[in-house]
Design a protein around this motif. Structure first.
Motif, short mmCIF file in Angstrom:
data_model
loop_
_atom_site.label_atom_id
_atom_site.label_comp_id
_atom_site.label_asym_id
_atom_site.label_seq_id
_atom_site.Cartn_x
_atom_site.Cartn_y
_atom_site.Cartn_z
N SER A 135 -49.12 -42.57 -6.75
CA SER A 135 -49.69 -41.46 -5.97
C SER A 135 -51.16 -41.25 -6.29
O SER A 135 -51.97 -40.98 -5.40
CB SER A 135 -48.90 -40.17 -6.25
OG SER A 135 -47.60 -40.26 -5.72
N ASN A 169 -50.10 -36.98 -1.54
CA ASN A 169 -50.09 -37.72 -2.80
C ASN A 169 -50.40 -36.83 -3.99
O ASN A 169 -49.80 -36.96 -5.06
CB ASN A 169 -51.06 -38.89 -2.74
CG ASN A 169 -50.50 -40.08 -1.98
OD1 ASN A 169 -49.67 -40.81 -2.50
ND2 ASN A 169 -50.93 -40.26 -0.74
N GLN A 228 -46.81 -46.14 2.64
CA GLN A 228 -48.18 -45.88 3.06
C GLN A 228 -48.54 -46.94 4.09
O GLN A 228 -48.02 -48.04 4.06
CB GLN A 228 -49.15 -45.99 1.88
CG GLN A 228 -48.78 -45.16 0.67
CD GLN A 228 -49.18 -43.72 0.85
OE1 GLN A 228 -49.76 -43.37 1.87
NE2 GLN A 228 -48.86 -42.89 -0.11
#
Length: 348
Positions: A9, A95, A319
């Motif tokens: 993250s 994130n 992502q």
């Protein structure tokens, strides 16, 4: 020791923050130049920017007008595709939300505030776009740039220099390098009569520094050498790779899981510092930049792989790789994360 999902993250938060900042700056430069250009040239410049960011297919699918202000809305406020500033800001927030217990509360507050402001600007823009002629989107750009600078400042001044910060900085610097190479490629093939070195340098936040060293009207080769090889410019690819190598050394000392990315970063840095780059840029610049872009994408993929190696998870959260080259999924999905394999990048 940092958890794999937290490292992941942090890495992607840094990448998305750099992407949002860069796209907002590019749109700001284009917007300021619109009034000084003939309409045909303004439309061409806006389309070149879309191409540099890898969003041609999304642009065509969205059936966006070719007018420069419509393109600006598409790049800033349209979160229906993964390549806009609004989408990147949302990804930064998501994130950082995952690692709220590892970051200063001020950093989370800045990220959350920026997300709310961008959503508000999008709502206003959707209702008044035709009446304002692009002014609402201009305010969205200003909001995004100020918010990204605030996030960067809080991050630099408030975060502990631990593994989390190292991953965050590595993400930012890799994204910056990839975007710089793509923007340099956008200056190829335009012809000396339309190439604008000052525009390219403004895109990369390097205009004033470049004017002191290479003058006010640089050639493409001069601008490329400056952005690729300058040793003390924080926007140059060489500087970024040197810093990435240092951070990966720190992470290796702490966790010992980044040997492959370290070697790759060192090889890339050595190529830029000691390789025959001048000849390559003069004779086959497109091949050189494509190769460099592909190598940076592979490095970014290796760094990502190092964050989840041995974690036993298929992925932490999906992502997209680069604006226009993948679809962002919700954090709850467990699809394999796309790899940074596109030559144009993992601009992710």
């Amino acid at each position: 020791m940092i958890l794999a999902r937290h490292a992941d993250s942090m890495l992607w938060a840094g990448r998305y923050l750099e992407r949002a900042d860069t796209i907002a700056r590019c749109v700001s430069v284009e917007t300021d130049a619109v009034m000084h250009r003939p309409p045909t040239e303004a439309r061409l410049a806006a389309r070149r920017l879309v191409q540099a960011l890898g969003l041609q297919d999304e642009f065509v699918a969205a059936r966006v007008s070719t007018g420069p202000y419509a393109v600006m809305d598409f790049l800033v406020s349209d979160d229906s595709h993964p390549g806009s500033v609004a989408s990147a800001v949302q990804a930064v927030r998501e994130n950082l939300r995952i690692v709220r217990d590892r970051i200063p509360v001020e950093l989370w507050e800045e990220a959350n505030s920026l997300y709310i402001l961008m959503q508000s600007a999008k709502a206003v823009s959707a209702g008044t776009r035709e009446q304002t002629g692009g002014e609402v989107s201009r305010m969205s750009v200003i909001t995004a740039r100020r918010g990204c600078r605030s996030l960067s400042g809080v991050m630099t001044e408030s975060m502990m220099r631990d593994e989390g910060y190292a991953f965050l900085e590595v993400g930012r610097l890799l994204e910056r390098s990839i975007l710089t190479v793509e923007l340099l490629k956008s200056g190829l093939g335009t012809g000396s009569d339309v190439f604008d070195g000052n525009r390219l340098l403004a895109f990369t936040h390097s205009l004033q520094a470049a004017r002191r060293e290479i003058g006010h009207s640089p050639s493409w080769v001069a601008a490329a050498r400056f952005l690729l090889q300058h040793e003390t410019l924080p926007r140059s690819v060489l500087w970024c790779l040197g810093r990435v190598e240092q951070r990966l050394d720190d992470l290796a000392a702490a966790a010992g899981a980044v040997a492959t990315p370290r070697r790759r970063a060192g090889a890339l840095r050595a190529h830029l510092e000691y390789g025959e780059l001048d000849a390559a840029l003069a004779h086959e610049p497109e091949a050189e930049l494509s190769g460099l872009g592909a190598a940076l994408a592979t490095l970014a993929a290796d760094v990502h792989a190092s964050t989840v190696a041995g974690s036993g998870l298929a992925q932490v959260h999906s992502q997209f790789v680069r604006p226009g080259h993948g679809v962002a999924h919700s954090p709850s999905q467990q699809d394999p994360k796309p790899q940074d394999s596109k030559p144009q990048d993992d601009r992710s």
